[in-house]
Design a protein around this motif. Structure first.
Motif, PDB file in Angstrom:
ATOM      1  N   GLY A 206       0.735  -1.246  -0.017  1.00 43.00           N
ATOM      2  CA  GLY A 206      -0.046   0.163   0.082  1.00 43.00           C
ATOM      3  C   GLY A 206       0.705   1.266   0.032  1.00 43.00           C
ATOM      4  O   GLY A 206       0.248   2.270   0.031  1.00 43.00           O
ATOM      5  N   ASP A 207       2.139   1.013  -0.256  1.00 40.72           N
ATOM      6  CA  ASP A 207       3.148   2.254  -0.377  1.00 40.72           C
ATOM      7  C   ASP A 207       3.195   2.943  -1.444  1.00 40.72           C
ATOM      8  O   ASP A 207       3.705   2.436  -2.433  1.00 40.72           O
ATOM      9  CB  ASP A 207       4.477   1.701   0.368  1.00 40.72           C
ATOM     10  CG  ASP A 207       5.420   3.126   0.497  1.00 40.72           C
ATOM     11  OD1 ASP A 207       5.340   4.063   0.006  1.00 40.72           O
ATOM     12  OD2 ASP A 207       6.603   2.736   1.227  1.00 40.72           O
ATOM     13  N   LEU A 208       2.567   4.051  -1.589  1.00 41.48           N
ATOM     14  CA  LEU A 208       2.679   4.751  -2.874  1.00 41.48           C
ATOM     15  C   LEU A 208       4.219   5.095  -3.389  1.00 41.48           C
ATOM     16  O   LEU A 208       4.233   5.056  -4.811  1.00 41.48           O
ATOM     17  CB  LEU A 208       2.046   6.093  -2.692  1.00 41.48           C
ATOM     18  CG  LEU A 208       1.510   6.978  -3.994  1.00 41.48           C
ATOM     19  CD1 LEU A 208       0.791   6.248  -4.834  1.00 41.48           C
ATOM     20  CD2 LEU A 208       1.157   8.343  -3.629  1.00 41.48           C
ATOM     21  N   ASN A 209       5.234   4.932  -2.643  1.00 42.85           N
ATOM     22  CA  ASN A 209       6.377   4.962  -3.207  1.00 42.85           C
ATOM     23  C   ASN A 209       6.834   3.673  -4.033  1.00 42.85           C
ATOM     24  O   ASN A 209       7.391   3.812  -5.200  1.00 42.85           O
ATOM     25  CB  ASN A 209       7.427   5.079  -2.245  1.00 42.85           C
ATOM     26  CG  ASN A 209       7.427   6.547  -1.484  1.00 42.85           C
ATOM     27  OD1 ASN A 209       7.182   7.673  -2.142  1.00 42.85           O
ATOM     28  ND2 ASN A 209       7.522   6.358  -0.153  1.00 42.85           N
ATOM     29  N   ASP A 210       6.336   2.631  -3.800  1.00 38.21           N
ATOM     30  CA  ASP A 210       6.500   1.330  -4.459  1.00 38.21           C
ATOM     31  C   ASP A 210       5.713   1.532  -5.763  1.00 38.21           C
ATOM     32  O   ASP A 210       6.238   1.076  -6.960  1.00 38.21           O
ATOM     33  CB  ASP A 210       5.590   0.173  -3.734  1.00 38.21           C
ATOM     34  CG  ASP A 210       6.562  -0.162  -2.380  1.00 38.21           C
ATOM     35  OD1 ASP A 210       7.932   0.292  -2.127  1.00 38.21           O
ATOM     36  OD2 ASP A 210       5.834  -0.613  -1.745  1.00 38.21           O
ATOM     37  N   HIS A 211       4.465   2.057  -5.900  1.00 35.54           N
ATOM     38  CA  HIS A 211       3.747   2.197  -6.951  1.00 35.54           C
ATOM     39  C   HIS A 211       4.547   3.167  -7.880  1.00 35.54           C
ATOM     40  O   HIS A 211       4.841   2.884  -9.220  1.00 35.54           O
ATOM     41  CB  HIS A 211       2.284   2.770  -6.787  1.00 35.54           C
ATOM     42  CG  HIS A 211       1.444   3.001  -8.003  1.00 35.54           C
ATOM     43  ND1 HIS A 211       1.527   3.929  -8.652  1.00 35.54           N
ATOM     44  CD2 HIS A 211       0.658   2.020  -8.465  1.00 35.54           C
ATOM     45  CE1 HIS A 211       0.315   4.072  -9.610  1.00 35.54           C
ATOM     46  NE2 HIS A 211      -0.076   2.608  -9.638  1.00 35.54           N
ATOM     47  N   THR A 212       4.804   4.296  -7.343  1.00 31.13           N
ATOM     48  CA  THR A 212       5.638   5.295  -8.218  1.00 31.13           C
ATOM     49  C   THR A 212       6.919   4.986  -8.814  1.00 31.13           C
ATOM     50  O   THR A 212       7.230   5.073 -10.123  1.00 31.13           O
ATOM     51  CB  THR A 212       5.980   6.541  -7.412  1.00 31.13           C
ATOM     52  OG1 THR A 212       4.746   6.920  -6.860  1.00 31.13           O
ATOM     53  CG2 THR A 212       6.645   7.583  -8.171  1.00 31.13           C
ATOM     54  N   ARG A 213       7.620   4.001  -8.199  1.00 29.42           N
ATOM     55  CA  ARG A 213       8.875   3.395  -8.511  1.00 29.42           C
ATOM     56  C   ARG A 213       8.629   2.501  -9.632  1.00 29.42           C
ATOM     57  O   ARG A 213       9.206   2.383 -10.641  1.00 29.42           O
ATOM     58  CB  ARG A 213       9.570   2.688  -7.361  1.00 29.42           C
ATOM     59  CG  ARG A 213      10.885   2.136  -7.542  1.00 29.42           C
ATOM     60  CD  ARG A 213      11.592   1.726  -6.410  1.00 29.42           C
ATOM     61  NE  ARG A 213      12.922   1.179  -6.532  1.00 29.42           N
ATOM     62  CZ  ARG A 213      13.646   0.107  -6.112  1.00 29.42           C
ATOM     63  NH1 ARG A 213      12.877  -0.307  -4.861  1.00 29.42           N
ATOM     64  NH2 ARG A 213      14.794  -0.083  -6.335  1.00 29.42           N
ATOM     65  N   GLY A 214       7.627   1.710  -9.416  1.00 31.74           N
ATOM     66  CA  GLY A 214       7.286   0.676 -10.305  1.00 31.74           C
ATOM     67  C   GLY A 214       6.865   1.180 -11.900  1.00 31.74           C
ATOM     68  O   GLY A 214       7.212   0.768 -13.072  1.00 31.74           O
ATOM     69  N   LEU A 215       5.965   2.375 -11.815  1.00 33.96           N
ATOM     70  CA  LEU A 215       5.589   3.255 -12.977  1.00 33.96           C
ATOM     71  C   LEU A 215       6.817   3.755 -13.726  1.00 33.96           C
ATOM     72  O   LEU A 215       6.972   3.848 -15.065  1.00 33.96           O
ATOM     73  CB  LEU A 215       4.660   4.237 -12.707  1.00 33.96           C
ATOM     74  CG  LEU A 215       3.387   3.737 -12.388  1.00 33.96           C
ATOM     75  CD1 LEU A 215       2.112   4.801 -12.143  1.00 33.96           C
ATOM     76  CD2 LEU A 215       2.636   2.506 -13.375  1.00 33.96           C
TER      77      LEU A 215
END
Length: 169
Positions: A142-151
């Motif tokens: 649920g960490d938005l940083n993981d999402h941003t990094r993935g994109l």
């Protein structure tokens, strides 16, 4: 149909050599003919006794998987010394334990995979896979940083190889 006929003629002329089977499998994968790619790769895997060709066939077959368990089974047949394969195996195992509801176990596998990708040469394939691993981690963290990094990894992969049909899919 014409392409299929040409492939069949080429295979017959070259006596269905393992090298040709693997090459055609890769081509079929790129155009989305996954069942045919699976069939040729499995034939090559069963036909060769050369360990390098066996590992290559297993790796190619893992990338035209039927489902997650099938992918893991083929990755486990790959070279255990190959860093890229082990990283992919961690990612796939993370997905499998997540399906079984083990969020903590999934996070551990995804983090291990992401760290493993950092140790690989930068290519469209590694960036794409690392991006997907980050998005998988985001799903459980649920960490938005993981999402941003993935994109970001996915964008970088497409920038390196903008015409790659696998990345665009």
């Amino acid at each position: 149909q014409e392409g299929r006929k040409l492939f069949d003629e080429l295979l017959a002329t070259r006596q269905r050599s393992v090298t040709l089977l693997l090459s055609l499998s890769q081509t079929l994968r790129l155009v989305g003919e996954f069942q045919q790619a699976r069939d040729l790769t499995e034939e090559a895997y069963g036909k060769t006794t050369d360990p390098k060709q066996k590992f290559l066939a297993a790796s190619l077959r893992a990338h035209v998987q039927k489902d997650l368990d099938d992918e893991i089974a083929w990755l486990e047949k790959c070279n255990p010394e190959d860093h890229f394969t082990q990283v992919e195996l961690n990612n796939s195992r993370g997905q499998r334990v997540l399906q079984k509801g083990d969020r903590a176990g999934a996070m551990a596998y995804f983090r291990k995979a992401i760290a493993g990708y950092d140790g690989l040469p930068r290519s469209s394939a590694t960036l794409n896979n690392q991006g997907l691993a980050c998005l998988n981690l985001y799903e459980v963290s649920g960490d938005l940083n993981d999402h941003t990094r993935g994109l970001k990894f996915l964008e970088d992969a497409i920038a390196l190889d903008p015409g790659n049909s696998i990345l665009l899919h």
